[in-house]
Design a protein around this motif. Structure first.
Motif, PDB file in Angstrom:
ATOM      1  N   ARG A  28     -25.700 -22.415  25.461  1.00  0.00           N
ATOM      2  CA  ARG A  28     -27.109 -22.573  25.109  1.00  0.00           C
ATOM      3  C   ARG A  28     -28.064 -22.341  26.271  1.00  0.00           C
ATOM      4  O   ARG A  28     -29.269 -22.544  26.123  1.00  0.00           O
ATOM      5  N   GLY A  29     -27.538 -21.988  27.429  1.00  0.00           N
ATOM      6  CA  GLY A  29     -28.407 -21.771  28.584  1.00  0.00           C
ATOM      7  C   GLY A  29     -29.126 -23.036  29.041  1.00  0.00           C
ATOM      8  O   GLY A  29     -30.157 -22.966  29.696  1.00  0.00           O
ATOM      9  N   VAL A  30     -28.559 -24.181  28.699  1.00  0.00           N
ATOM     10  CA  VAL A  30     -29.146 -25.455  29.126  1.00  0.00           C
ATOM     11  C   VAL A  30     -28.591 -25.784  30.508  1.00  0.00           C
ATOM     12  O   VAL A  30     -27.381 -25.963  30.662  1.00  0.00           O
ATOM     13  N   ILE A  31     -29.454 -25.828  31.526  1.00  0.00           N
ATOM     14  CA  ILE A  31     -28.967 -25.974  32.894  1.00  0.00           C
ATOM     15  C   ILE A  31     -29.452 -27.268  33.545  1.00  0.00           C
ATOM     16  O   ILE A  31     -28.696 -27.992  34.166  1.00  0.00           O
ATOM     17  N   THR A  32     -30.729 -27.561  33.381  1.00  0.00           N
ATOM     18  CA  THR A  32     -31.287 -28.717  34.074  1.00  0.00           C
ATOM     19  C   THR A  32     -31.491 -29.885  33.113  1.00  0.00           C
ATOM     20  O   THR A  32     -31.390 -29.746  31.895  1.00  0.00           O
ATOM     21  N   VAL A  33     -31.832 -31.019  33.726  1.00  0.00           N
ATOM     22  CA  VAL A  33     -32.173 -32.201  32.944  1.00  0.00           C
ATOM     23  C   VAL A  33     -33.336 -31.888  31.989  1.00  0.00           C
ATOM     24  O   VAL A  33     -33.320 -32.247  30.812  1.00  0.00           O
ATOM     25  N   GLY A  34     -34.323 -31.166  32.519  1.00  0.00           N
ATOM     26  CA  GLY A  34     -35.468 -30.797  31.690  1.00  0.00           C
ATOM     27  C   GLY A  34     -35.057 -29.925  30.511  1.00  0.00           C
ATOM     28  O   GLY A  34     -35.548 -30.105  29.394  1.00  0.00           O
ATOM     29  N   ASP A  35     -34.139 -28.992  30.750  1.00  0.00           N
ATOM     30  CA  ASP A  35     -33.649 -28.145  29.655  1.00  0.00           C
ATOM     31  C   ASP A  35     -33.013 -29.004  28.563  1.00  0.00           C
ATOM     32  O   ASP A  35     -33.224 -28.785  27.374  1.00  0.00           O
ATOM     33  N   LEU A  36     -32.204 -29.967  28.990  1.00  0.00           N
ATOM     34  CA  LEU A  36     -31.491 -30.773  28.003  1.00  0.00           C
ATOM     35  C   LEU A  36     -32.469 -31.624  27.190  1.00  0.00           C
ATOM     36  O   LEU A  36     -32.307 -31.803  25.988  1.00  0.00           O
ATOM     37  N   LEU A  37     -33.495 -32.138  27.880  1.00  0.00           N
ATOM     38  CA  LEU A  37     -34.479 -32.945  27.154  1.00  0.00           C
ATOM     39  C   LEU A  37     -35.155 -32.138  26.056  1.00  0.00           C
ATOM     40  O   LEU A  37     -35.579 -32.670  25.050  1.00  0.00           O
ATOM     41  N   ARG A  38     -35.283 -30.836  26.290  1.00  0.00           N
ATOM     42  CA  ARG A  38     -35.943 -29.999  25.275  1.00  0.00           C
ATOM     43  C   ARG A  38     -34.938 -29.313  24.355  1.00  0.00           C
ATOM     44  O   ARG A  38     -35.291 -28.448  23.572  1.00  0.00           O
ATOM     45  N   PHE A  39     -33.684 -29.702  24.488  1.00  0.00           N
ATOM     46  CA  PHE A  39     -32.664 -29.271  23.525  1.00  0.00           C
ATOM     47  C   PHE A  39     -32.669 -30.323  22.418  1.00  0.00           C
ATOM     48  O   PHE A  39     -32.117 -31.402  22.563  1.00  0.00           O
ATOM     49  N   LEU A  40     -33.345 -30.009  21.321  1.00  0.00           N
ATOM     50  CA  LEU A  40     -33.720 -31.078  20.397  1.00  0.00           C
ATOM     51  C   LEU A  40     -32.933 -31.036  19.102  1.00  0.00           C
ATOM     52  O   LEU A  40     -32.476 -29.974  18.673  1.00  0.00           O
ATOM     53  N   PRO A  41     -32.779 -32.197  18.503  1.00  0.00           N
ATOM     54  CA  PRO A  41     -32.095 -32.249  17.206  1.00  0.00           C
ATOM     55  C   PRO A  41     -32.845 -31.396  16.183  1.00  0.00           C
ATOM     56  O   PRO A  41     -34.069 -31.309  16.226  1.00  0.00           O
TER      57      PRO A  41
END
Ligand code: ADP
Ligand code: MG
Length: 728
Positions: A28-41
């Motif tokens: 998913r190209g999720v790399i940083t903490v910020g990316d994960l926070l915006r990886f949303l349900p």
């Protein structure tokens, strides 16, 4: 053991969540903490359904344990069916899946799942056919009050791993810096970013999810509108290449020889344009108006003003047919004013050059010479105008017909041919919904021609069901009657022949794979082709003796021109064509149009098409033939038949289509980051954000006082997003 240091938005994930970080990055190209926070349900399941209170047809979410799971071969058709019996301790319900090895591997007896679906009744047992479900472990149910979030799937990770990862990240973050200025948050009653993200990952109620989504939607709209406001502000500071005072002699001579008077709407729009041309900044205006609303005359007056001011105007058309037609009709409107330097031409006048890709080299050389010397004040062409060899003497204004077919590189390439920023006028006959006007076209001023010039007799539209006996024969007979009174007709088909797709750049069969279309998936007959229809017509007894010809994009350009010319001069009675005739083709004697397989076209496109008839003193008749039977397609056609209000139809179109279809594939290509905002439906949010953005930019053009918002904009303007905005 994890460190106790607080995490930051740009912190790497793996120290916090271990090996899950790798899977998130890869998939998913999720790399940083910020990316994960915006990886949303994407959805939330609630635990409150009660299995003892089931009702047929109702949607339920149940938590329970799989007690048995059995796969059987089907007797009546090929394949197998898995039945997994779910129990919540009080009640059993059968979850059934066809041909689903993947489910067999997950739904073993003993696993706990949360499942959602529509309740059915089969063999006196409750049933969920193909329910959505997620495997749970006990910790999951225990740890989450409220709603259970379901994330987009990540290979090798279970949804619960994502729930846990988010728990760790949210726990390690202190305060999350908020890109939204506080005063705007307060003005609209929106939560700060930290609260919002917690509500999205750990909601206690549906109301929280809704509020959090409102905030995200507004944030996206604001970022978008600040970008556009900055762009408008920048453009307002540019020096226009050319100051066009208006009231020049060529324009006056043209107005004198014009055989009709302008409508009030045309006068008002001409005034708006004239004010732009006289102002200090280059014009950047969108002119919308129905087919036949009289946009071309308005544009031509602006072009003549430009010539009066000592510069050239270019008109860019999307196809050769249209460029040639503009050339013909503008030459006719100008008469001897367009023939300066020729015997009999006017001293006051100018010359009109036509540049297309397919013209002969002698013709082309002459046109290029007129363009570079400035003898041609008006230059009409296709994208051939954009080629490097084309040099202008002094390009002051650019008119673009049917903007949605040109990308910004092309617009810019033409701009680049001027010494400094030229005036730009974009014309479109596709009514643009307000939301799109505020976003994709959000950096332009808009003018609208809402009434048609008088003298039009209007058009009646009817739907013809080809399956009803005799209806098609009656249609051809009606066509014959019409043409024998001296009128002409179009028969439009969604494709050229067997094995060919639709015409390039055309959205015929747009709905073929629309998952919301109940007809989708059912076998549909091959689309009617031009060549086949032509054969049908020439052998139809009711059309004997009528002159029938074909027109489509694959004909050589010379043939296309010849056919259009013959039709325009009444030497052809019936033109069987693809949608090449969609825009701009203007033959006043054409009074009838038959669209075959009309259900394969979009609403706006049908409306555009029928605008080709009923343009003169005689009433127009449009017959939409279909083989689709009742359903969504039939309703679309009925809507087109019921109204001739293009804006109403555009709204309907928007409601029925998906975003990408309306914006065009390229325009929607970058919308990966627009997770919440719908450019079609969130009119109110977009309008609010537009006002707020205007205010912010007026006070603080570079967003120096709002560094976090500036950073969010930076992210937005990464190449793919910029492209999304540019592809107006
Ligand atoms: P559009 O480009 O908006 O589709 P056009 O400018 O091609 O429309 O106009 C359609 C036709 O109506 C043309 O033949 C044009 O000369 C004519 N026309 C334009 N304005 C008027 C008017 N005010 N009164 C009568 N006819 C007009
Ligand atoms: Mg036109």
């Amino acid at each position: 053991m994890l460190t106790h240091e607080m995490a930051r938005l740009d912190s790497a994930l793996s120290p916090l969540i271990g090996s899950a970080a790798k899977h998130l990055r890869d998939a998913r190209g999720v790399i940083t903490v910020g990316d994960l926070l915006r990886f949303l349900p994407t959805r939330y399941l609630s635990y409150d359904s009660d299995a003892t209170q089931l009702h047929e047809g109702e949607f339920v979410v149940l938590i329970g344990t799989v007690v048995t799971a059995v796969t059987r071969r089907m007797t009546s058709r090929r394949g197998s069916m898995l039945t997994a019996v779910l129990s919540d301790g009080h009640q059993e319900i059968d979850m059934t899946f066809f041909n689903s090895r993947a489910h067999e591997n997950k739904l073993h007896p003993g696993v706990r799942v949360i499942a959602g679906g529509q309740v059915g009744r089969y063999n006196r047992r409750w049933q969920l056919a193909h329910p959505g479900y997620t495997l749970l472990d006990d910790a999951a149910t225990a740890a989450l009050p409220g709603l259970y979030p379901v994330y987009p799937s990540v290979p090798k990770l279970h949804n619960w791993n994502l729930v846990q990862a988010l728990g760790l990240v949210l726990g390690a973050l202190d305060e999350i810096p908020d890109p939204l200025p506080q005063h705007l948050r307060e003005r609209h009653g929106l939560p700060d970013v930290g609260t919002t993200l917690r509500m999205l990952h750990r909601p206690e109620s549906r109301a929280q999810v809704a509020l959090a989504r409102d905030r995200m939607r507004y944030e996206e709209a604001l970022v978008l509108q600040v970008v556009l406001a900055q762009r408008r502000a920048k453009r307002a500071q540019e020096e226009a290449a050319l100051h066009v005072p208006g009231g020049g002699p060529l324009l006056a001579a043209f107005d004198d020889r014009l055989s009709f008077s302008l409508t009030d709407g045309q006068v008002a729009v001409c005034d708006e344009i004239q004010a732009d041309l006289a102002g200090p900044a280059p014009m950047n205006r969108l002119l919308q108006g129905e087919v036949g609303a009289g946009k071309t005359v308005v544009a031509l007056r602006a072009m003549l003003s430009t010539v009066d001011a000592g510069a050239q105007a270019a008109l860019l058309a999307p196809t050769e047919v249209l460029a040639a037609q503009h050339h013909r009709s503008i030459s006719a409107l100008l008469g001897d004013l367009g023939e300066s330097g020729y015997l009999g031409g006017s001293d006051l006048g100018t010359r009109i050059a036509l540049l297309t890709g397919s013209q002969g080299s002698a013709q082309r050389r002459r046109a290029l010479a007129d363009v570079v010397s400035g003898d041609a004040g008006i230059v009409i062409g296709t994208h051939a105008l954009l080629q490097e060899q084309v040099a202008f003497y002094n390009l002051g204004m650019v008119v673009i017909d049917e903007q949605h077919r040109f990308g910004v590189e092309q617009r810019d390439s033409l701009r680049g041919k001027a010494h400094s920023a030229p005036h730009v006028l974009v014309m479109t006959a596709t009514p643009i919904p307000r939301t799109i006007a505020m976003t994709v076209f959000g950096d332009m001023e808009t003018s609208t021609l809402s009434e048609l010039p008088g003298g039009r007799s209007g058009i009646s539209t009817f739907v013809v069901d080809e399956h009803r006996p005799g209806w098609l024969a009656r249609t051809w007979a009606r066509l014959g009657e019409e043409c024998r009174t001296g009128r002409q007709a179009y028969v439009v088909c969604p494709r050229i022949g067997p094995g060919s797709g639709g015409e390039e750049g055309v959205d015929a069969d747009l709905f073929a794979d629309d998952p919301t279309d109940p007809d989708a998936g059912a076998a549909r007959p091959e689309m009617m082709g031009v060549l086949h229809t032509y054969e049908e017509l020439i052998s139809d007894p009711s059309l004997t003796g009528l002159r029938i010809a074909v027109l489509h994009g694959k004909l050589p350009a010379d043939d296309k021109d010849a056919v259009m010319r013959d039709f325009a001069h009444g030497r052809i009675d019936i033109l069987v064509a693809t949608t090449v005739i969609e825009v701009g083709v203007d033959v006043a004697n054409a009074t009838m149009m038959i669209v075959r397989d009309a259900d394969r076209f979009g609403i706006s496109q049908l409306h555009q098409l029928r605008g080709r008839v009923g343009r003169g003193e005689h009433a127009g008749l449009c017959l939409l033939t279909t083989r689709a039977g009742p359903g969504a397609a039939a309703e679309r056609l009925a809507a087109v038949a019921a109204t001739t209000d293009g804006f109403e139809l555009a709204q309907l179109d928007v409601r029925q289509r998906r975003e990408g279809d309306v914006l065009g594939a390229r325009q929607s290509g970058g919308r990966g980051r627009l997770q919440f905002l719908s450019l079609l439906h969130d009119e109110e949010v977009i309008a609010t954000a537009r006002v707020d953005a205007g205010e912010l930019v007026a006070k603080d053009p570079s967003m120096g006082r709002h560094p976090l918002l500036a950073a969010a904009i930076e992210t937005w303007l990464q190449p793919e997003q910029a492209e999304f905005l540019e592809k107006g």
